[in-house]
Design a protein around this motif. Structure first.
Motif, short mmCIF file in Angstrom:
data_model
loop_
_atom_site.label_atom_id
_atom_site.label_comp_id
_atom_site.label_asym_id
_atom_site.label_seq_id
_atom_site.Cartn_x
_atom_site.Cartn_y
_atom_site.Cartn_z
N ALA A 1 0.94 -1.18 -0.08
CA ALA A 1 0.09 0.04 -0.12
C ALA A 1 0.95 1.20 -0.14
O ALA A 1 2.33 1.15 -0.02
CB ALA A 1 -0.75 0.02 1.32
N CYS A 2 0.43 2.41 0.16
CA CYS A 2 1.04 3.60 0.25
C CYS A 2 2.27 3.70 1.10
O CYS A 2 3.56 4.13 0.80
CB CYS A 2 0.26 4.73 0.05
N THR A 3 1.73 3.31 2.37
CA THR A 3 2.85 3.23 3.31
C THR A 3 4.21 2.28 3.05
O THR A 3 4.98 2.40 3.56
CB THR A 3 2.34 2.85 4.96
N ASP A 4 3.80 1.50 2.48
CA ASP A 4 4.86 0.22 2.10
C ASP A 4 5.75 0.95 1.29
O ASP A 4 7.14 0.37 1.06
CB ASP A 4 4.21 -0.96 1.52
N LEU B 1 -6.13 12.85 6.95
CA LEU B 1 -4.98 11.84 6.41
C LEU B 1 -5.14 10.59 5.87
O LEU B 1 -5.83 9.74 6.50
CB LEU B 1 -4.18 11.89 7.55
N THR B 2 -4.79 10.23 4.60
CA THR B 2 -5.11 8.95 3.89
C THR B 2 -4.14 8.36 3.20
O THR B 2 -4.26 7.30 2.73
CB THR B 2 -6.67 9.02 3.25
N HIS B 3 -3.18 9.42 2.88
CA HIS B 3 -2.25 8.86 1.82
C HIS B 3 -0.69 9.31 2.09
O HIS B 3 -0.63 10.24 2.95
CB HIS B 3 -2.54 9.35 0.32
N ILE B 4 0.35 8.75 1.52
CA ILE B 4 1.72 9.23 1.73
C ILE B 4 2.32 8.76 0.38
O ILE B 4 2.08 7.77 -0.27
CB ILE B 4 2.26 8.48 2.98
N ALA B 5 3.35 9.69 0.29
CA ALA B 5 4.26 9.44 -1.01
C ALA B 5 5.44 10.19 -1.08
O ALA B 5 5.78 10.80 -0.10
CB ALA B 5 3.40 10.38 -2.33
N ILE B 6 6.40 9.79 -1.74
CA ILE B 6 7.83 10.46 -1.81
C ILE B 6 8.10 11.08 -3.19
O ILE B 6 7.58 10.62 -4.31
CB ILE B 6 8.96 9.31 -1.83
N LEU B 7 8.72 12.24 -3.09
CA LEU B 7 8.86 13.15 -4.23
C LEU B 7 10.02 12.65 -5.17
O LEU B 7 11.23 12.07 -4.65
CB LEU B 7 9.21 14.53 -3.76
N GLY B 8 9.97 12.73 -6.42
CA GLY B 8 10.98 12.30 -7.27
C GLY B 8 11.63 13.75 -8.12
O GLY B 8 11.21 14.78 -7.71
N PRO B 9 12.41 13.41 -8.97
CA PRO B 9 13.25 14.44 -9.41
C PRO B 9 12.56 15.34 -10.49
O PRO B 9 12.64 16.46 -11.06
CB PRO B 9 14.39 13.81 -10.13
N ASP B 10 11.36 14.73 -11.12
CA ASP B 10 10.50 15.34 -12.18
C ASP B 10 9.61 16.37 -11.58
O ASP B 10 9.19 16.16 -10.47
CB ASP B 10 9.80 14.42 -13.12
N ARG B 11 9.23 17.58 -12.48
CA ARG B 11 8.52 18.47 -12.06
C ARG B 11 7.52 18.70 -12.99
O ARG B 11 7.55 18.72 -14.36
CB ARG B 11 9.24 19.99 -11.61
N ASP B 12 6.21 19.19 -12.70
CA ASP B 12 5.40 19.80 -13.61
C ASP B 12 5.59 21.18 -14.19
O ASP B 12 6.59 21.67 -13.72
CB ASP B 12 3.86 19.60 -12.94
N ARG B 13 4.88 21.79 -15.09
CA ARG B 13 5.21 23.09 -15.74
C ARG B 13 5.27 24.06 -14.68
O ARG B 13 5.74 25.33 -14.95
CB ARG B 13 3.98 23.41 -16.74
N VAL C 1 13.72 16.28 -4.20
CA VAL C 1 14.09 14.75 -4.30
C VAL C 1 14.06 14.21 -2.92
O VAL C 1 14.99 14.40 -2.18
CB VAL C 1 15.27 14.24 -5.21
N GLY C 2 13.24 12.87 -2.59
CA GLY C 2 13.22 12.20 -1.38
C GLY C 2 12.57 12.72 -0.32
O GLY C 2 12.22 12.30 0.65
N ASP C 3 11.82 14.01 -0.58
CA ASP C 3 10.88 14.29 0.38
C ASP C 3 9.81 13.43 0.61
O ASP C 3 9.22 12.89 -0.30
CB ASP C 3 10.33 15.79 0.22
N ILE C 4 9.10 13.42 1.94
CA ILE C 4 8.05 12.89 1.98
C ILE C 4 6.83 13.58 2.36
O ILE C 4 6.97 14.72 2.99
CB ILE C 4 8.21 11.80 3.42
N VAL C 5 5.77 13.39 1.52
CA VAL C 5 4.58 13.96 1.82
C VAL C 5 3.62 13.28 2.40
O VAL C 5 3.18 12.03 1.59
CB VAL C 5 4.07 14.76 0.32
N THR C 6 2.65 13.86 3.24
CA THR C 6 1.15 12.92 3.64
C THR C 6 0.15 14.07 3.30
O THR C 6 0.35 15.04 3.18
CB THR C 6 1.25 12.88 5.41
N LEU C 7 -0.66 12.97 2.77
CA LEU C 7 -1.87 13.61 1.99
C LEU C 7 -3.13 13.20 2.25
O LEU C 7 -3.53 12.36 3.13
CB LEU C 7 -1.57 13.26 0.44
#
Length: 249
Positions: A95-98, A185-197, A172-178
């Motif tokens: 899941a997201c936490t994994d 609070l229902t979700h969590i993710a890790i940031l990558g090097p790509d960005r939107d416009r 890169v590598g930052d953690i966000v709780t969403l």
């Protein structure tokens, strides 16, 4: 002749339908939009001062590489309780936490052990824990939010360009709780090097969606934004992966 013509038309229709379906399947794996980089916004990435696993890759980048590996594996979404061992799900599921604890493992840290130890030491700080259960507590988003709020650097959560959004604080590598909104609070993710416009980072996450690395951060309310700097974490909190055979399993 009429029957043969009908057969030809039916065959052509089936072929066209197959091509459309194949195109849709391939579209699931195409980039959803153009990816921008730090260089496009004159951003200098912060480099971690610690390399926990000694592989020559600093922690922040290592966390991202672990999250990317999880996105590429695309484990079947499953947040079920695991009753055996430490409660670690099989690599084929998660899941997201994994995504997060596996990224920390790949960077050299035992996040399940760190969270469970902290819950045991400061149970009152974890409002959703009535009775500690080390097999699941580290897989709950709200518990990870408390842990990172305490031991990681808290960073801005504003993604609104009109309100002074600064892309340089998203790294890169930052953690966000969403959450979907309303402070949940229902979700969590890790940031990558790509960005939107606009400069906002793409995220690696698992909610069962097809694309596990995507520019989806604006679809969520950012509840927490953290950078885990091991150099600033108390030594009694840090647990390296494999450091204690009794808990690593």
């Amino acid at each position: 002749m009429r029957t043969r013509r009908l057969d030809v038309l039916v065959g052509a229709f089936i072929l066209a339908l197959g091509m459309v379906l194949a195109g849709l399947a391939l579209a699931d794996y195409r980039p959803v939009s153009r990816a921008y980089s730090d260089a496009d916004f004159s951003i200098t990435p912060e480099v971690a001062s610690v390399d926990a696993d000694g592989d020559g890759v600093p922690d922040y980048e290592d966390l991202w590489l672990g999250a990317l590996a999880e996105a590429e594996r695309r484990p079947t979404y499953d947040s079920s309780y695991v009753a055996s061992g430490r409660g670690l799900p099989d690599p084929e599921t998660g899941a997201c936490t994994d995504v997060v604890w596996r990224a920390f493992r790949d960077a050299g840290y035992d996040l399940p052990a760190m969270v469970n130890r902290d819950i045991a030491a400061r149970t009152d700080a974890y409002p959703r824990v009535d009775q500690a259960d080390p097999r699941i507590d580290y897989r709950r988003v709200v518990n990870l939010h408390v842990f990172f709020s305490t031991y990681a650097r808290s960073l801005p959560t504003d993604t609104d360009s009109a309100a002074g959004f600064d892309p340089s604080v998203w790294q890169v590598g930052d953690i966000v709780t969403l959450g979907p909104g309303s402070g949940r609070l229902t979700h969590i993710a890790i940031l990558g090097p790509d960005r939107d416009r606009t400069g906002l980072s793409w995220i690696s996450h698992n909610g069962g969606q097809t694309r596990r690395y995507e520019p989806a951060l604006r679809s969520w309310q950012v509840m927490g934004h953290f950078r885990f700097d091991a150099a600033a974490v108390p030594s009694q909190v840090l647990v390296r992966w494999g450091e204690d055979p009794a808990i690593t399993g």
